[in-house]
Each structure stands twice: as C-alpha cells, then as structure tokens.
Design a protein around this motif. Sequence first.
Motif, PDB file in Angstrom:
ATOM      1  N   THR A 157      97.412  11.022  69.840  1.00  0.00           N
ATOM      2  CA  THR A 157      97.634  11.358  68.805  1.00  0.00           C
ATOM      3  C   THR A 157      96.616  11.058  67.718  1.00  0.00           C
ATOM      4  N   SER A 205      96.955  15.089  77.521  1.00  0.00           N
ATOM      5  CA  SER A 205      97.051  15.326  75.796  1.00  0.00           C
ATOM      6  C   SER A 205      98.249  14.690  75.266  1.00  0.00           C
ATOM      7  N   SER A 206      99.262  14.308  76.146  1.00  0.00           N
ATOM      8  CA  SER A 206     100.515  13.554  75.761  1.00  0.00           C
ATOM      9  C   SER A 206     100.240  12.114  75.478  1.00  0.00           C
ATOM     10  N   ASP A 207      98.859  11.520  75.945  1.00  0.00           N
ATOM     11  CA  ASP A 207      98.560  10.080  75.627  1.00  0.00           C
ATOM     12  C   ASP A 207      97.917  10.023  74.145  1.00  0.00           C
TER      13      ASP A 207
END
Length: 324
Positions: free
Chosen positions: A13, A9-11
């Motif tokens: 936006t 998910s952090s990869d």
Amino acid sequence: MNTWHASPSSDWTTGDSLIAGHGGGIGEFGASYAVDLRTDPMLNGRIAADVRLTSPHGTGAGLVCRADTDWTFLTFHTAPEGPDDAATVARIGIFREGALTPVAALAEPVELSRGYNRFSLEFFSGQVRGEIRAGDRTYELHANCPHLPFPGRVGVVKFYGTGVLIKSVTAERTEMPFAVPQQERAGGEFEYDVFLCHSHDDAEEVHRIAERLADNKIRYWLDRDRIDYGDAVTKKIEDGLQASRYVLPCVSGNLIRSGWARAEYGGILNTVFSGASRRKVIPLMLEQVAADQENIPILLRDLRRVSSFNKVEFAAFIDFLVSR
C-alpha cells in the motif's frame, strides 16, 4: 498505486509519505517488490529509504535498482537464511524473471534496530555499494556486479512475508562514479602487471596482444587464460582486478556494447577518480577502432591511451610496463 508498480500488488500500500508492505510474497523466498514509476529508468544512481520491519520473525527487506516490471532487478537487502532464522545477513543479489542469483554477502550478521533503519544503494557501471545504518552501527557491502547493465526503476523489496514500513525515499541519477575502496596487494606488490578488459568479439585480437606482452615477460590477466571450467566467473574477475596494477580496456566498437567489460574497468575508474587507488586505467586502442570519438566510452576519453597497431607507440608502452 498509480505511481508505483507492485508485485504481487496485494502486498503493498503506497501513500504520499509512507509505503507499507504486509504479508504475502511468492516463490522460495516469499518475495515481493515495488518500484517507483515516477522516476525515469536509471543506469547509474542512488536510492535511499528509512525501513522499519514490523514482523516478529522471518524478517527481510531492502532496496532494488535497474528493475523492470517482470521480476528482473538488482537488490541490496538483509534477510535470514530461512524464514525461521533469527540472524539476518546483508546481501547483494540479482533477480532474473524471478530467479535469484546471489552475488555477495556480508560476513558479520546485521542487527537491525526496532525503529527505522536507513538503507542506501548506490550503483554505477558494474559497481554496487549497499549501506545500512542501524542505531549506532553502520554495515557496508561492495560488489562487482555486471549482470544488469541496463537502465531500470528503483524501489523496495521484502522477503518471507515480512511486514515493513518505508518512508523518506529518495532517488537520484548520478553521472560520476562513487568511491569504492579496493584492497591493495600486501607489501605494495601486484601479481599481474595488466588486466586485459575486452569484448568477447575481440577475443582473438586481444589474445595476440597478450602473447606480445608475455614475450616481454609482462604478467597479464586474461579471462581465457585465468578462468577454468567450473570457476565462479564474477569472483575470478574481481580477484584479477584486485591483483593487477594496470587495467587495459581494449577499445573497439564492440566494447561500447559489452556490459561485462564496462563493469570491469568501471570499478577501477571509481577508485582512480576518487584518488583511493594506485591502479591506473590505460585505454588500449584496437586496430579496427575508427578515429571517431563515439567508439570510445565517455569515461575513457580523457585518459591518455595507447595504440596496439602503431608499432613505435606500442613498443614504447612495452618499455613503460617493463620499467615498472
């Protein structure tokens, strides 16, 4: 992130008009993907998007379909052989719970423009077509890909920690096959008269039919006779389809549940409906098929079919094949 699922998910936006991928990635290929949860899962459809790569090296990105949230999906993307290679190659592949199986690759390298490049991915039954429009060049890759015959989400993928900007994402479900050109045999000749497409559960009955064909000197392609240990199964099936004049889906209650069989006859139906091939699909009804139309796949119901257990009808069909 409430309308998209991303892993990791952090990869990623996401916004209303722009999706950004940045760094990260996991596994051997530094991969990560995001799928759109706003659309219903699709078995057959199309996704397209404008993709711009922002990383100076190690670039790889593309589209996914039939995806779940546990790293299983079909992908069409361009990526280098390794993170430090300059040239990129367009590929179709399958991720199953994170493990990548390559399916097809374009022979020529892909040169992406510095701006946005238009990626599109069409999928129907077992047929897949990917296209990249980069500047004034268009790259296209086709494959027979029966590995994931189940509905799933559509989305985007990136490799080797690539930075990407993605906009103008469109997705649609389709009910009719797209046209995939197939290479006819040189000189108009086919190596096989018929390609027998069947469910594994009907193997013995179909083998008996093949013996009847052979007795009449009709050349047939059947997996148990044409695929040896160690052969690449998908390639052998594709070669058999290319080399056969008629494709005979052996229709039974089992065929409905066979993803491989649907992929085999579905690819030929694409070109038959588009008028781009001399091949024909002729449904062959097996003995245990009930009269109920529900046992006949929808795309085959409007085609004239032949019964394998009606002796007069099947004899006439043999005469038809012999005369061709």
